[in-house]
Enzyme design. Sequence first.
Site, PDB file in Angstrom:
ATOM      1  N   HIS A 348      -0.663  -4.471  -3.731  1.00  0.00           N
ATOM      2  CA  HIS A 348      -0.985  -3.948  -2.402  1.00  0.00           C
ATOM      3  C   HIS A 348      -0.290  -2.595  -2.219  1.00  0.00           C
ATOM      4  O   HIS A 348       0.913  -2.472  -2.428  1.00  0.00           O
ATOM      5  CB  HIS A 348      -0.560  -4.924  -1.304  1.00  0.00           C
ATOM      6  N   ALA A 349      -1.064  -1.578  -1.855  1.00  0.00           N
ATOM      7  CA  ALA A 349      -0.536  -0.214  -1.826  1.00  0.00           C
ATOM      8  C   ALA A 349       0.653  -0.078  -0.880  1.00  0.00           C
ATOM      9  O   ALA A 349       0.660  -0.651   0.206  1.00  0.00           O
ATOM     10  CB  ALA A 349      -1.640   0.754  -1.397  1.00  0.00           C
ATOM     11  N   HIS A 378      -3.400   7.779   2.993  1.00  0.00           N
ATOM     12  CA  HIS A 378      -2.605   6.896   3.851  1.00  0.00           C
ATOM     13  C   HIS A 378      -1.168   6.793   3.328  1.00  0.00           C
ATOM     14  O   HIS A 378      -0.201   6.996   4.070  1.00  0.00           O
ATOM     15  CB  HIS A 378      -3.256   5.508   3.906  1.00  0.00           C
ATOM     16  N   GLU A 379      -1.041   6.498   2.056  1.00  0.00           N
ATOM     17  CA  GLU A 379       0.298   6.317   1.477  1.00  0.00           C
ATOM     18  C   GLU A 379       1.089   7.618   1.494  1.00  0.00           C
ATOM     19  O   GLU A 379       2.280   7.633   1.806  1.00  0.00           O
ATOM     20  CB  GLU A 379       0.204   5.763   0.051  1.00  0.00           C
ATOM     21  N   HIS A 382       2.864   8.335   4.648  1.00  0.00           N
ATOM     22  CA  HIS A 382       4.189   7.715   4.774  1.00  0.00           C
ATOM     23  C   HIS A 382       5.247   8.590   4.101  1.00  0.00           C
ATOM     24  O   HIS A 382       6.304   8.857   4.649  1.00  0.00           O
ATOM     25  CB  HIS A 382       4.200   6.339   4.096  1.00  0.00           C
ATOM     26  N   GLU A 406       1.950   4.453  10.312  1.00  0.00           N
ATOM     27  CA  GLU A 406       0.670   4.095   9.693  1.00  0.00           C
ATOM     28  C   GLU A 406      -0.421   5.124   9.981  1.00  0.00           C
ATOM     29  O   GLU A 406      -1.403   5.210   9.244  1.00  0.00           O
ATOM     30  CB  GLU A 406       0.220   2.713  10.182  1.00  0.00           C
ATOM     31  N   HIS A 506       0.013  -9.252   4.400  1.00  0.00           N
ATOM     32  CA  HIS A 506       1.086  -9.020   5.369  1.00  0.00           C
ATOM     33  C   HIS A 506       1.693 -10.297   5.930  1.00  0.00           C
ATOM     34  O   HIS A 506       2.758 -10.253   6.534  1.00  0.00           O
ATOM     35  CB  HIS A 506       0.565  -8.124   6.496  1.00  0.00           C
ATOM     36  N   TYR A 516      -0.886  -1.465  12.704  1.00  0.00           N
ATOM     37  CA  TYR A 516      -2.176  -0.925  12.249  1.00  0.00           C
ATOM     38  C   TYR A 516      -3.146  -0.796  13.411  1.00  0.00           C
ATOM     39  O   TYR A 516      -3.918   0.149  13.486  1.00  0.00           O
ATOM     40  CB  TYR A 516      -2.774  -1.796  11.142  1.00  0.00           C
TER      41      TYR A 516
HETATM   42  O1  X8Z Z   1      -1.506  -2.351   4.303  1.00  0.00           O
HETATM   43  C1  X8Z Z   1      -2.058  -1.291   4.507  1.00  0.00           C
HETATM   44  C2  X8Z Z   1      -1.640  -0.053   3.723  1.00  0.00           C
HETATM   45  C3  X8Z Z   1      -0.201  -0.057   3.384  1.00  0.00           C
HETATM   46  S1  X8Z Z   1       0.823   0.147   4.762  1.00  0.00           S
HETATM   47  C4  X8Z Z   1      -2.431   0.021   2.442  1.00  0.00           C
HETATM   48  N1  X8Z Z   1      -3.083  -1.212   5.398  1.00  0.00           N
HETATM   49  C5  X8Z Z   1      -3.539  -2.376   6.146  1.00  0.00           C
HETATM   50  C6  X8Z Z   1      -4.195  -3.408   5.249  1.00  0.00           C
HETATM   51  O2  X8Z Z   1      -4.511  -3.085   4.099  1.00  0.00           O
HETATM   52  O3  X8Z Z   1      -4.415  -4.525   5.698  1.00  0.00           O
HETATM   53  C7  X8Z Z   1      -3.820  -0.008   5.748  1.00  0.00           C
HETATM   54  C8  X8Z Z   1      -4.904  -0.470   6.664  1.00  0.00           C
HETATM   55  C9  X8Z Z   1      -4.524  -1.830   7.144  1.00  0.00           C
HETATM   56 ZN    ZN Z   2       0.778   2.021   5.522  1.00  0.00          ZN
END
Ligand code: X8Z
Ligand code: ZN
Length: 607
Positions: A348-349, A378-379, A382, A406, A506, A516
């Site tokens: 997960h990024a 997105h990354e 950060h 975010e 998450h 988010y």
């Molecule tokens: O988790 C993330 C990023 C890392 S902070 C890739 N996001 C959420 C997800 O993937 O559920 C970005 C959008 C929402």
């Molecule tokens: Zn993020």
Amino acid sequence: MRQILLGGVAAVGLLLAGCNGGSGTTSAAAKTDATTFLASAEKELSEFSDYAARVQWVNANFITDDTDWLAARASSEGTLLSVRLANATKQYEGASLTPDQQRKMQILRAGIVMPAPSSGTPEEQKAIADELSKITTDLQSAYGKGKFTIDGKELNLEQLSEIISSSRDPKKLQQAWEGWQTIAVPMKADYARMVEIGNQGAKELGFSDIADMWLANYDMPSKDMEATVERLWSQVQPLYNDLHCYTRAKLNAKYGDAVQPKTGPIRADLLGNMWAQQWNGIYDIVAPPASNPGYDLNKVLVQKNYDPIKMVKTGEAFFTSLGLAPLPETFWQRSLITRPRDREVVCHASAWDLDNLDDLRIKMCTQVNAEDFSTVHHELGHNFYQRAYNKQDFLFKNGANDGFHEAIGDFVALSITPEYLKQLGLISTSPPASADLGLLMDRALEKIAFLPFGLKVDKWRWQVFRGEVKPEQYNQAWVDLGKQYQGIIPPGERPADAFDPGAKFHIPGNTPYLRYFLSFILQFQFQKAACEQAGWTGPLHRCSIYNNKEVGAKFAKMLEMGASKPWPEALEAFTGTREIDGSALVAYFAPLQAWMKEQNAGQTCGW
Ligand code: X8Z
Ligand code: ZN
């Protein structure tokens, strides 16, 4: 701290630790002056963070029993340290403090994601912090290693997600969707125990539960923040309902009544994403007629020989075009940019700041497609934020709030317009105005579809933390919230032992999710303000701030503030307003909403 994970997380908790087993907390006799206390707390946290961040980095890059052990140990030390400091702030309640000091005390008190209890002997405290850390580490690793076998082939999340976005066979979709949810079944008991421990910790710090504690990180009382979220949702919900109605009709036309009825909720596995959180995977099914943008960024990137490194370089070049300094050489040497073939990693990024200075890195299993092109921005958002606030005091080295963190990269990615792609040489002509509906629909599938999901994740956790939902109701509550907010249902009956929330990163990763939802609102406020500053008069979705140094300079001012001021001040610095507000998002999509309303005429919308 630096729950750097996922970028600038607020948590002073989990990752920090201090090992010098300080006595506890509230002894008035030992009361130090606030300035001395805060200076020493920041020093201790900063030193611990340098160590813990590296342990967490190694664990996330090489998941083995040994690195899990190390990570759990560092996390336990961090929890003990952050809980000790949070308790110590009690000595200064009612003392006369400067606004900065008050702010730092509040960050120390509320900024722990999953606090351990601090009552009991030092041995008892350590035992429960160890138990909590083992659970949180195991949950995260279980997710990272998740696989499901189809036709004798073991598939990971990327492979199962590929089926969900590209297959149009309802049976295969259901199999991939149900398969991925199985990875979470073993997590449920651990999750329940973690909630128990965390709630006890939160209560000892003066919160009613973990939900109250998480909501206390927004410069206003928790209740007011919850009300703010409701206000934002009521602003954007009509737009989601229009998209839901339109999409359901298209899915019904594609799959027929037996698979997707004309009324009621949408089957979750038909929406092109494992969690139905972003629906770009089904653009082909919902594309408005006669507004084809004339290019598919997924294909263009491949045709133009983009590889993962080139995608990240292109992302970096956007930020430097705004006047921000390039990333340090170590970023390129130390980041993980593609999935290694020979070991387990957390794919997960995420974006990391290892030394709270300039050892910035990303970790993502990048694929050459439009979604990951966005995620790269997105990354990097950060990372550029982290570096911009690196001169702040340790406790202010964070986003104005976690939604800001975010939103930075996503705001920048809103500038990936056809005109910008043309400047990069990726396409040769920018599509005419007649393609606007197609461009907006693609954005809507990414941004509007997300809103109720963004709300659902923490609505579920708030209910769980508050004890309104007990472990035996965990799954039903998740399904119910999906139906209530997203208007979706699982493709079939869920098994009694299902724990579907655990199949979303998450939840086992303990990353608060409200950020988010806030980000998806804020990024449109940033976009509107930036485009006004740039003197843009066309439609908002065609505006790119690429190369605009003036906007960049104002943007940098907000970034440099970090968490040093209440977030409305940071918002004001860039946008001129102190209110978080959904109307910029609604305005952005106005032409699409009007068109969807015409398409939906005569239908019974809602579910
Ligand atoms: O988790 C993330 C990023 C890392 S902070 C890739 N996001 C959420 C997800 O993937 O559920 C970005 C959008 C929402
Ligand atoms: Zn993020």
